[in-house]
Design a protein around this motif. Structure first.
Motif, PDB file in Angstrom:
ATOM      1  N   MET A  30      96.213  28.567  29.941  1.00  0.00           N
ATOM      2  CA  MET A  30      97.428  29.138  30.524  1.00  0.00           C
ATOM      3  C   MET A  30      98.495  29.281  29.439  1.00  0.00           C
ATOM      4  O   MET A  30      99.576  28.691  29.485  1.00  0.00           O
ATOM      5  CB  MET A  30      97.947  28.274  31.681  1.00  0.00           C
ATOM      6  CG  MET A  30      98.933  29.026  32.590  1.00  0.00           C
ATOM      7  SD  MET A  30      99.429  28.100  34.066  1.00  0.00           S
ATOM      8  CE  MET A  30     100.482  26.823  33.375  1.00  0.00           C
ATOM      9  N   LEU A  69     101.971  35.374  26.377  1.00  0.00           N
ATOM     10  CA  LEU A  69     102.772  36.435  26.961  1.00  0.00           C
ATOM     11  C   LEU A  69     102.460  37.716  26.200  1.00  0.00           C
ATOM     12  O   LEU A  69     101.999  37.674  25.052  1.00  0.00           O
ATOM     13  CB  LEU A  69     104.268  36.108  26.885  1.00  0.00           C
ATOM     14  CG  LEU A  69     104.692  34.823  27.608  1.00  0.00           C
ATOM     15  CD1 LEU A  69     106.176  34.549  27.380  1.00  0.00           C
ATOM     16  CD2 LEU A  69     104.397  34.914  29.100  1.00  0.00           C
ATOM     17  N   ALA A  70     102.703  38.840  26.818  1.00  0.00           N
ATOM     18  CA  ALA A  70     102.171  40.106  26.326  1.00  0.00           C
ATOM     19  C   ALA A  70     102.471  40.388  24.854  1.00  0.00           C
ATOM     20  O   ALA A  70     101.563  40.652  24.064  1.00  0.00           O
ATOM     21  CB  ALA A  70     102.673  41.247  27.203  1.00  0.00           C
ATOM     22  N   SER A  80     100.996  37.695  22.314  1.00  0.00           N
ATOM     23  CA  SER A  80      99.536  37.665  22.389  1.00  0.00           C
ATOM     24  C   SER A  80      98.925  38.926  21.794  1.00  0.00           C
ATOM     25  O   SER A  80      97.890  38.878  21.122  1.00  0.00           O
ATOM     26  CB  SER A  80      99.092  37.505  23.847  1.00  0.00           C
ATOM     27  OG  SER A  80      99.547  36.277  24.365  1.00  0.00           O
ATOM     28  N   PRO A  89      94.681  34.681  29.634  1.00  0.00           N
ATOM     29  CA  PRO A  89      95.022  34.612  31.057  1.00  0.00           C
ATOM     30  C   PRO A  89      94.713  35.946  31.739  1.00  0.00           C
ATOM     31  O   PRO A  89      94.717  37.004  31.093  1.00  0.00           O
ATOM     32  CB  PRO A  89      96.527  34.337  31.047  1.00  0.00           C
ATOM     33  CG  PRO A  89      96.801  33.725  29.709  1.00  0.00           C
ATOM     34  CD  PRO A  89      95.835  34.376  28.769  1.00  0.00           C
ATOM     35  N   ALA A  90      94.463  35.906  33.022  1.00  0.00           N
ATOM     36  CA  ALA A  90      94.066  37.107  33.753  1.00  0.00           C
ATOM     37  C   ALA A  90      95.101  38.225  33.644  1.00  0.00           C
ATOM     38  O   ALA A  90      94.752  39.408  33.656  1.00  0.00           O
ATOM     39  CB  ALA A  90      93.828  36.765  35.225  1.00  0.00           C
ATOM     40  N   THR A  91      96.383  37.863  33.487  1.00  0.00           N
ATOM     41  CA  THR A  91      97.438  38.868  33.393  1.00  0.00           C
ATOM     42  C   THR A  91      97.305  39.723  32.137  1.00  0.00           C
ATOM     43  O   THR A  91      97.888  40.822  32.055  1.00  0.00           O
ATOM     44  CB  THR A  91      98.819  38.200  33.378  1.00  0.00           C
ATOM     45  OG1 THR A  91      98.850  37.209  32.333  1.00  0.00           O
ATOM     46  CG2 THR A  91      99.114  37.540  34.709  1.00  0.00           C
ATOM     47  N   LEU A  92      96.549  39.240  31.151  1.00  0.00           N
ATOM     48  CA  LEU A  92      96.444  39.942  29.870  1.00  0.00           C
ATOM     49  C   LEU A  92      95.088  40.592  29.640  1.00  0.00           C
ATOM     50  O   LEU A  92      94.890  41.236  28.611  1.00  0.00           O
ATOM     51  CB  LEU A  92      96.726  38.958  28.722  1.00  0.00           C
ATOM     52  CG  LEU A  92      98.113  38.319  28.679  1.00  0.00           C
ATOM     53  CD1 LEU A  92      98.202  37.340  27.517  1.00  0.00           C
ATOM     54  CD2 LEU A  92      99.200  39.379  28.559  1.00  0.00           C
ATOM     55  N   ARG A 114      93.388  43.210  30.862  1.00  0.00           N
ATOM     56  CA  ARG A 114      93.319  44.661  30.660  1.00  0.00           C
ATOM     57  C   ARG A 114      93.958  45.062  29.331  1.00  0.00           C
ATOM     58  O   ARG A 114      93.392  45.852  28.566  1.00  0.00           O
ATOM     59  CB  ARG A 114      93.986  45.410  31.815  1.00  0.00           C
ATOM     60  CG  ARG A 114      93.896  46.932  31.645  1.00  0.00           C
ATOM     61  CD  ARG A 114      94.433  47.672  32.853  1.00  0.00           C
ATOM     62  NE  ARG A 114      93.625  47.483  34.049  1.00  0.00           N
ATOM     63  CZ  ARG A 114      92.484  48.132  34.304  1.00  0.00           C
ATOM     64  NH1 ARG A 114      92.004  48.991  33.423  1.00  0.00           N
ATOM     65  NH2 ARG A 114      91.828  47.910  35.425  1.00  0.00           N
ATOM     66  N   GLU A 115      95.149  44.538  29.034  1.00  0.00           N
ATOM     67  CA  GLU A 115      95.824  44.908  27.794  1.00  0.00           C
ATOM     68  C   GLU A 115      95.014  44.468  26.577  1.00  0.00           C
ATOM     69  O   GLU A 115      94.866  45.215  25.601  1.00  0.00           O
ATOM     70  CB  GLU A 115      97.219  44.292  27.737  1.00  0.00           C
ATOM     71  CG  GLU A 115      97.981  44.665  26.474  1.00  0.00           C
ATOM     72  CD  GLU A 115      99.388  44.089  26.436  1.00  0.00           C
ATOM     73  OE1 GLU A 115     100.056  44.263  25.403  1.00  0.00           O
ATOM     74  OE2 GLU A 115      99.803  43.473  27.431  1.00  0.00           O
ATOM     75  N   ILE A 124      90.835  35.745  41.743  1.00  0.00           N
ATOM     76  CA  ILE A 124      90.423  36.997  41.123  1.00  0.00           C
ATOM     77  C   ILE A 124      88.898  37.033  41.097  1.00  0.00           C
ATOM     78  O   ILE A 124      88.245  36.020  40.817  1.00  0.00           O
ATOM     79  CB  ILE A 124      91.011  37.124  39.701  1.00  0.00           C
ATOM     80  CG1 ILE A 124      90.680  38.483  39.095  1.00  0.00           C
ATOM     81  CG2 ILE A 124      90.546  35.989  38.793  1.00  0.00           C
ATOM     82  CD1 ILE A 124      91.481  38.788  37.837  1.00  0.00           C
ATOM     83  N   ALA A 149      88.840  45.327  34.751  1.00  0.00           N
ATOM     84  CA  ALA A 149      89.948  45.233  33.804  1.00  0.00           C
ATOM     85  C   ALA A 149      89.478  45.297  32.351  1.00  0.00           C
ATOM     86  O   ALA A 149      90.306  45.339  31.443  1.00  0.00           O
ATOM     87  CB  ALA A 149      90.725  43.943  34.037  1.00  0.00           C
TER      88      ALA A 149
END
Length: 252
Positions: free
Chosen positions: A15, A18-19, A22, A48-51, A53-54, A83, A91
């Protein structure tokens, strides 16, 4: 490290990340990988899952794969906050960790739960990285090999092969503590995992077994040189490209 098996050096960001920061670290890693192409090892980052795709977009064509840190056993449904493996695949992920000790401990995940998640990863076309490992109490009780054999036997997905499944041994007491088992201890456990895999998975001799637990640049070469150690699962040292790269170099 057997030269007949392509090593896998995997970074688990947990965890953290941040975009903007990272993206800079992944870009630095990607640039280094492109400079040594074709690489002799596979490299994986699990953000983390939020990242996902990017990071998958940034890593495209570089030789750096992107994976998820966990998935739900179901493809979809009323599972708020979860998820699915299919979502990770969509993703851009190609791998998924399952059964990490922090999931087993903090979320009470059993071997059966881990197996179901691993099977979900395979269902979605992801490579499952199945984590196993003993606690300090279990090691002090002399139960390490029994615990590991039970976890391998009951956590691996049905249909596991060297192409779709990786096993990662991470002694729980060594994660993030700076402590590591002796090389002899690691070699013993990895040999035990290899023998447990025999008859359990197709092409078990070729299935990659990673070591995880306070892996860093200063000890990676010694650990990766051991028989039946086919790469590493790296935590904190994977967050910065400058720290991760010396570990990656052990597989090149």
């Amino acid at each position: 490290m057997s030269k007949s098996v392509t090593p896998l050096i995997a970074g688990n960001w947990k965890m953290n990340g941040l975009a903007r920061e990272s993206a800079a670290e992944l870009t630095a890693l990607v640039e280094r990988m492109k400079a040594v192409a074709p690489a002799a090892c596979d490299v994986l980052i699990c953000p983390p899952a939020t990242l996902v795709r990017e990071m998958a977009t940034l890593a495209e064509g570089s030789g750096v794969a992107i994976g998820g840190q966990d998935c739900h056993a179901n493809e979809s449904g009323a599972h708020t906050g979860d998820i699915s493996a299919e979502m990770l695949k969509d993703a851009g992920a190609t791998y998924c960790l399952v059964g990490h000790s922090e999931r087993r401990t903090d979320h009470g995940e059993s071997n059966d739960t881990v197996k179901a998640k691993a099977e979900a990863a395979l269902r979605a076309g992801l490579i499952a990285v199945v984590c196993v490992g003993e606690t300090l109490d279990e090691r002090e009780q002399g139960r390490t090999l029994d615990v590991i054999a039970e976890q391998v036997t009951h956590s691996l997905p049905s249909g596991a092969t060297a192409a779709n499944t990786v096993v990662a041994y991470e002694p729980v007491w060594a994660i993030g503590t700076g402590k590591t088992p002796t090389p002899a201890d690691v070699a013993e456990v990895h040999a035990h995992i290899r023998s447990t895999l025999a008859g359990k998975a197709d092409a078990s001799d070729a299935m990659r077994i990673l070591y995880g637990g306070s892996v860093k640049g200063s000890n990676a070469a010694e650990l990766m040189a051991l028989e039946n150690v086919n790469g590493g699962l790296v935590g904190g040292a994977s967050l910065k490209a400058a720290d991760f790269w010396p570990i990656v170099e052990t597989g090149l």
